[in-house]
Motif scaffolding. Structure first.
Motif, PDB file in Angstrom:
ATOM      1  N   THR A  58       0.833  -1.203   0.000  1.00 31.31           N
ATOM      2  CA  THR A  58       0.000   0.000   0.000  1.00 31.31           C
ATOM      3  C   THR A  58       0.871   1.258   0.000  1.00 31.31           C
ATOM      4  N   PRO A  59       0.317   2.388  -0.420  1.00 31.24           N
ATOM      5  CA  PRO A  59       1.075   3.638  -0.357  1.00 31.24           C
ATOM      6  C   PRO A  59       1.551   3.960   1.053  1.00 31.24           C
ATOM      7  N   GLN A  60       0.739   3.608   2.055  1.00 32.42           N
ATOM      8  CA  GLN A  60       1.075   3.933   3.434  1.00 32.42           C
ATOM      9  C   GLN A  60       2.211   3.072   3.989  1.00 32.42           C
ATOM     10  N   ILE A  62       4.808   1.792   1.791  1.00 31.41           N
ATOM     11  CA  ILE A  62       5.952   1.749   0.885  1.00 31.41           C
ATOM     12  C   ILE A  62       7.111   2.618   1.358  1.00 31.41           C
ATOM     13  N   GLY A  63       6.827   3.733   2.032  1.00 31.82           N
ATOM     14  CA  GLY A  63       7.868   4.695   2.362  1.00 31.82           C
ATOM     15  C   GLY A  63       8.976   4.157   3.236  1.00 31.82           C
ATOM     16  N   ILE A  93       3.923   8.115  -5.438  1.00 31.12           N
ATOM     17  CA  ILE A  93       3.889   7.040  -4.450  1.00 31.12           C
ATOM     18  C   ILE A  93       5.174   6.212  -4.493  1.00 31.12           C
ATOM     19  N   PHE A 104       2.389   2.445  -8.909  1.00 28.77           N
ATOM     20  CA  PHE A 104       1.032   2.364  -8.385  1.00 28.77           C
ATOM     21  C   PHE A 104       0.145   1.673  -9.417  1.00 28.77           C
ATOM     22  N   VAL A 344      -0.413  12.622  -0.437  1.00 29.75           N
ATOM     23  CA  VAL A 344       0.235  11.413  -0.946  1.00 29.75           C
ATOM     24  C   VAL A 344       1.677  11.339  -0.455  1.00 29.75           C
ATOM     25  N   LYS A 345       2.405  12.450  -0.535  1.00 28.47           N
ATOM     26  CA  LYS A 345       3.795  12.460  -0.098  1.00 28.47           C
ATOM     27  C   LYS A 345       3.898  12.178   1.402  1.00 28.47           C
ATOM     28  N   GLN A 347       1.704  10.406   3.248  1.00 29.01           N
ATOM     29  CA  GLN A 347       1.321   9.037   3.552  1.00 29.01           C
ATOM     30  C   GLN A 347       2.300   8.003   2.997  1.00 29.01           C
ATOM     31  N   SER A 348       3.043   8.354   1.975  1.00 30.14           N
ATOM     32  CA  SER A 348       4.001   7.406   1.397  1.00 30.14           C
ATOM     33  C   SER A 348       5.426   7.700   1.849  1.00 30.14           C
TER      34      SER A 348
END
Length: 390
Positions: A58-60, A62-63, A93, A104, A344-345, A347-348
């Motif tokens: 998920t985007p949340q 991946i970071g 993302i 994505f 987005v930035k 959360q990722s």
């Protein structure tokens, strides 16, 4: 490659992978299921150097893995024209200053579902265009009438557990606030806009518009669906998964409107990216498969089979040819365009898993009236700063 245990998706992935194998003699691809808690499962597999070559993430999530070296830069494999068919938020993302660490594949987001009978009863014609979406004050006025009509509550919200507290974050952005500053790491939940968003959310519960069973940390599963299906609410702010549930329980009795908004538009960032892990013994081949899976043709077929919303900007509901509710799915596609780049930035980003836990703690305390919005903001900021200053 790994995927969540969604039967239709597992079949789709294997079918697409088999096509890839047919064009690459001597290779094979197996699709396995991600088990248990994602972070525990993935960290354990990474430590043993047994993580899948490709992971659905998920985007949340991946970071942190892009930042700690668990994911591989696939920039050299991706065609030069690929970014042009993703919005800036969706491409961001996987993009980092030092490379591209995922693409994505599909998204989902929130719109407003409503009970047709209740809306008729309160004399409200829901908006159909994004630009006509209910602003906060108008939405609360309507919600008060809906609550009277149901005799219980007005609406539900699409949390599905404590790790999905971030789904409330669009409310902050709808009011012109942000979760993190422009640098992507400085907490900004002490702004007037963010505090006013907390006050707005608190009214949901002080005015009895939302059930206390429907909160980020205590509302596991699909409490929002159950409240709507049993007639306890007349509206539900939630994602495309609701369609099958509402169709089964209340066929023909529901309609849709855009997600609410205020001074700005924003909605939930759902969906998944595909990334190559450092455990891969064939990272170039794995990156080539990620590119193949995210081609326009394969995203179209994957979203058609799984009823997902495409990440590629050029794909419409008509292109995908959903089996049912094409107009509803197009509204979801359009609503996805309101997801802000700055959200987005945030959360990722590399700290988001920890920041999301902090957000869940103080959000619920504020919504329940245990902390004022100002107190929640102050304590949240202190906890967030302790995370981002590490």
């Amino acid at each position: 490659m790994s995927s969540w245990n969604i039967p239709t998706d597992l079949v789709s992935y294997q079918e697409i992978a088999d096509e890839f194998v047919a064009d690459h003699p001597g290779t094979s691809v197996s699709v396995e299921v991600t088990t248990g808690q994602f972070h525990q499962w993935f960290i354990t597999r990474l430590a043993a150097d047994l993580a899948p070559d490709i992971i659905r993430i998920t985007p949340q999530q991946i970071g942190r893995y892009a930042a700690n070296g668990s994911l591989v830069d696939i920039s050299d494999t991706v065609p030069a024209d690929y970014p042009a068919d993703w919005s800036d938020p969706f491409w961001a993302i996987g993009q980092r200053e030092d490379g591209l660490f995922g693409i994505f594949q599909h998204t989902d987001t929130f719109i407003t579902f409503y009970d047709k009978k209740i809306m008729s009863q309160v004399g409200v014609e829901p908006p159909q265009r994004l630009e006509d979406a209910w602003r906060w004050d108008e939405f609360l006025d309507i919600a008060q009438e809906v609550k009277k009509a149901t005799g219980h509550y007005a609406f539900s919200y699409g949390w599905s557990g404590p790790d999905t507290a971030y789904r409330w974050m669009p409310i902050v952005y709808q009011n012109g606030g942000t979760f993190l500053g422009e640098d992507g790491r400085t907490p900004s939940m002490d702004s007037e806009e963010a505090i006013n968003a907390l006050e707005f959310g608190r009214r949901w519960y002080t005015d009895g518009l939302v059930s206390r069973s429907n909160m980020s940390k205590s509302g596991g599963g699909h409490v929002d669906f159950d409240l709507f299906n049993t007639g306890q609410v007349g509206m539900a702010l939630t994602n495309p998964e609701a369609i099958a549930s509402f169709d089964e329980a209340r066929p023909g009795e529901w309609g849709v409107a855009p997600m609410i908004r205020n001074s700005a538009e924003a909605s939930d960032l759902g969906g998944n990216a595909l990334a190559v892990t450092k455990s891969s013994k064939h990272p170039e081949l794995a990156a080539e498969l990620v590119t193949y899976l995210t081609s326009r043709r394969n995203i179209r077929s994957f979203c058609h089979d799984g009823n997902w919303i495409p990440s590629r900007s050029s794909l419409t509901a008509e292109d995908i040819g959903y089996a049912d509710h094409g107009e509803v799915m197009q509204l979801f596609i359009d609503q996805g365009g309101t997801i802000p780049l700055s959200m987005v930035k945030a959360q990722s980003g590399e700290f988001f898993s920890s920041l999301n836990a902090v957000f869940a703690d103080y959000l619920d305390l504020c919504l329940l009236g245990e902390l004022t919005p100002q107190e929640a903001s102050q304590q949240m900021m202190e906890a967030m700063l302790s995370v981002t200053s590490r």
